[in-house]
Enzyme design. Structure first.
Site, short mmCIF file in Angstrom:
data_model
loop_
_atom_site.label_atom_id
_atom_site.label_comp_id
_atom_site.label_asym_id
_atom_site.label_seq_id
_atom_site.Cartn_x
_atom_site.Cartn_y
_atom_site.Cartn_z
N CYS A 1 3.35 2.05 13.61
CA CYS A 1 5.06 2.60 13.15
C CYS A 1 6.20 1.69 13.42
CB CYS A 1 5.19 4.18 13.56
SG CYS A 1 6.53 4.46 14.90
N ASN B 1 -7.44 5.06 9.24
CA ASN B 1 -6.51 3.43 9.93
C ASN B 1 -6.61 3.50 10.95
OD1 ASN B 1 -4.97 5.58 8.85
ND2 ASN B 1 -3.76 4.84 9.97
N GLN C 1 -7.79 0.80 3.65
CA GLN C 1 -8.90 -0.18 5.43
C GLN C 1 -10.80 0.53 4.82
OE1 GLN C 1 -8.06 -0.51 8.18
NE2 GLN C 1 -5.70 0.26 8.18
N GLY D 1 0.66 -1.88 -0.58
CA GLY D 1 -0.14 -0.09 -0.52
C GLY D 1 0.66 1.50 -0.02
N1 PLP Z 1 -2.39 3.51 3.96
C1 PLP Z 1 -3.07 3.14 4.63
C2 PLP Z 1 -4.60 3.92 5.04
C3 PLP Z 1 -2.86 2.20 5.83
O1 PLP Z 1 -3.39 1.78 6.98
C4 PLP Z 1 -2.15 1.43 5.56
C5 PLP Z 1 -0.77 0.09 6.21
O2 PLP Z 1 -1.31 0.53 8.12
C6 PLP Z 1 -1.07 1.54 4.28
C7 PLP Z 1 -1.23 2.24 3.14
C8 PLP Z 1 -0.20 1.25 4.09
O3 PLP Z 1 -0.55 -0.06 3.60
P1 PLP Z 1 0.99 -1.26 3.59
O4 PLP Z 1 1.26 -1.88 4.90
O5 PLP Z 1 1.10 -2.49 2.40
O6 PLP Z 1 2.35 -0.75 2.84
#
Ligand code: PLP
Length: 375
Positions: free
Chosen positions: A319, A142, A172, A70
């Site tokens: 984090c 998130n 999410q 993501g």
């Molecule tokens: N965007 C949102 C809203 C997320 O909750 C997360 C992960 O926590 C990400 C992006 C990042 O995704 P990834 O863990 O696959 O890099």
């Protein structure tokens, strides 16, 4: 084992996804960019997964760009558009750092949200102008689980500048909203497999077929030059299977999980005097998330006690350092720092059962009582 209440951080791999992946971790191994039979089989497996993702999101298969997660998909949306079009990237104040940090790096501008976590549409209309090339607003948050009403956001952007592209981070949202309809008006969309029962390290950016993006990775020209690098075949196959099963199960899961979440939240509110629901309008929050602010209680100390009691949860988003940073999301919603310091996110998912809720209701009130004695 009950007690895992951190599905928004990552949710376990669905058995169906694991079964689909297994051959690609053993007996099947072609490089999908090759020309022989093994390569063709691998390419077909990726194209099948591409179709599964496209179908779940209500988009064309040719719009699906597989990435390494993501974060990469969010970065590709921001840097990919800005790299070609320049201009200003506008983003919501509660965006995940994968959007926020990328947009900040290219001098982006934030749009405030209200106490309800929704984008301030008047401010958005003021900020978007002919210099705006991309607006990024997440589909669901998130931390708080607040679902963005994307329709009015997209209308506002396109009214102010019809050429501005809209990106939504729907990481999410996939499990908990009618995602194909929810994201229908967005030009670019990010999802991440490990949030819906697929493997970690696989993401997707939906990109209109005629849109030129500056790639983050150059090399072999995979994904029609949008993302070079040999495909993670097993991971992509798992992602396709996981999203197909998530979509098929969604209606039943929404009822089951929202009942569990409501029992959890109501039970905690009734037994912890310091607890307040962060978003009083539960209808605007994904079914899986219970977010509380506990006045006078430090999240870090609470999470320590919860873990000893068998509950795995989080405060702000997880984090890399594991440290609890002050939440930019709660600050943007105007929640004062004292309350925000006691934030607790409990997030359910496909493996959650009554046993998880029972354990949480057993452990969390006692932990808060102990901490309140020392406050
Ligand atoms: N965007 C949102 C809203 C997320 O909750 C997360 C992960 O926590 C990400 C992006 C990042 O995704 P990834 O863990 O696959 O890099």
């Amino acid at each position: 084992m009950p007690g895992y209440l951190d599905h928004a951080a990552t949710t376990p791999l669905r058995p169906g996804a694991r079964e689909a992946m297994e051959p690609w971790l053993g007996s099947r191994y072609g490089n999908p960019s090759g020309a022989h039979d093994a390569a063709r089989h691998a390419r077909r497996a990726i194209d099948d997964a591409r179709d599964q993702v496209a179908e779940a999101l209500g988009r064309a298969s040719g719009e699906v760009v597989f990435t390494g997660g993501g974060t990469e998909a969010d970065n590709l949306a921001v840097f990919g558009v800005h790299g070609v079009r320049g201009g200003t990237v506008v983003y919501g104040a509660t965006e995940h750092a994968a959007v926020g940090a990328a947009a900040a790096r290219v001098g982006g501008q934030t749009v405030p949200v209200g106490r309800d976590g929704q984008i301030d549409l008047d401010a958005l209309a003021d900020i978007v102008d002919e210099g705006t090339t991309l607006v990024s607003v997440m589909a669901a948050n998130n931390e708080t689980g607040i679902v963005t009403d994307l329709g009015p956001v997209i209308e506002t952007v396109k009214a102010a500048n019809p050429d501005a592209l809209v990106h939504t981070d729907a990481v999410q949202a996939v499990c908990w909203t009618d995602v194909a309809n929810h994201i229908a008006g967005a030009d670019l969309v990010t999802i991440s497999a490990h949030k819906f029962g697929g493997p970690q390290g696989v993401g997707v950016l939906i990109v209109p077929e005629d849109l030129t993006l500056a790639p983050l990775l150059v090399g072999g020209g995979q994904e029609r030059d949008r993302r070079s690098g040999t495909h993670n075949v097993a991971g992509i196959v798992g992602a396709g299977e996981a999203i197909a099963r998530t979509t098929a199960d969604r209606d039943g899961e929404l009822n089951r999980i929202s009942e569990l979440r409501d029992r959890l939240l109501d039970g905690l509110l009734a037994s912890i005097p310091q607890a307040a629901e962060t978003t009083p309008d539960r209808a605007s929050v994904v079914a899986a998330t219970a977010h509380l602010c506990l006045e006078g209680i430090e999240s870090e100390a609470l999470l320590f006690l919860l873990e000893r009691g068998g509950i795995q949860a989080s405060a702000a988003s997880s984090c890399a350092s594991g440290a609890q940073e002050p939440s930019h999301v709660l600050a943007a919603m105007g929640i004062d720092n004292e309350m925000a310091k006691g934030s607790l996110r409990l997030s359910l998912g496909w493996t959650s059962t009554d046993a998880d809720v029972d354990l949480a209701l057993d452990v969390i009130p006692g932990a808060c009582e102990r901490l309140a004695l020392f406050a």
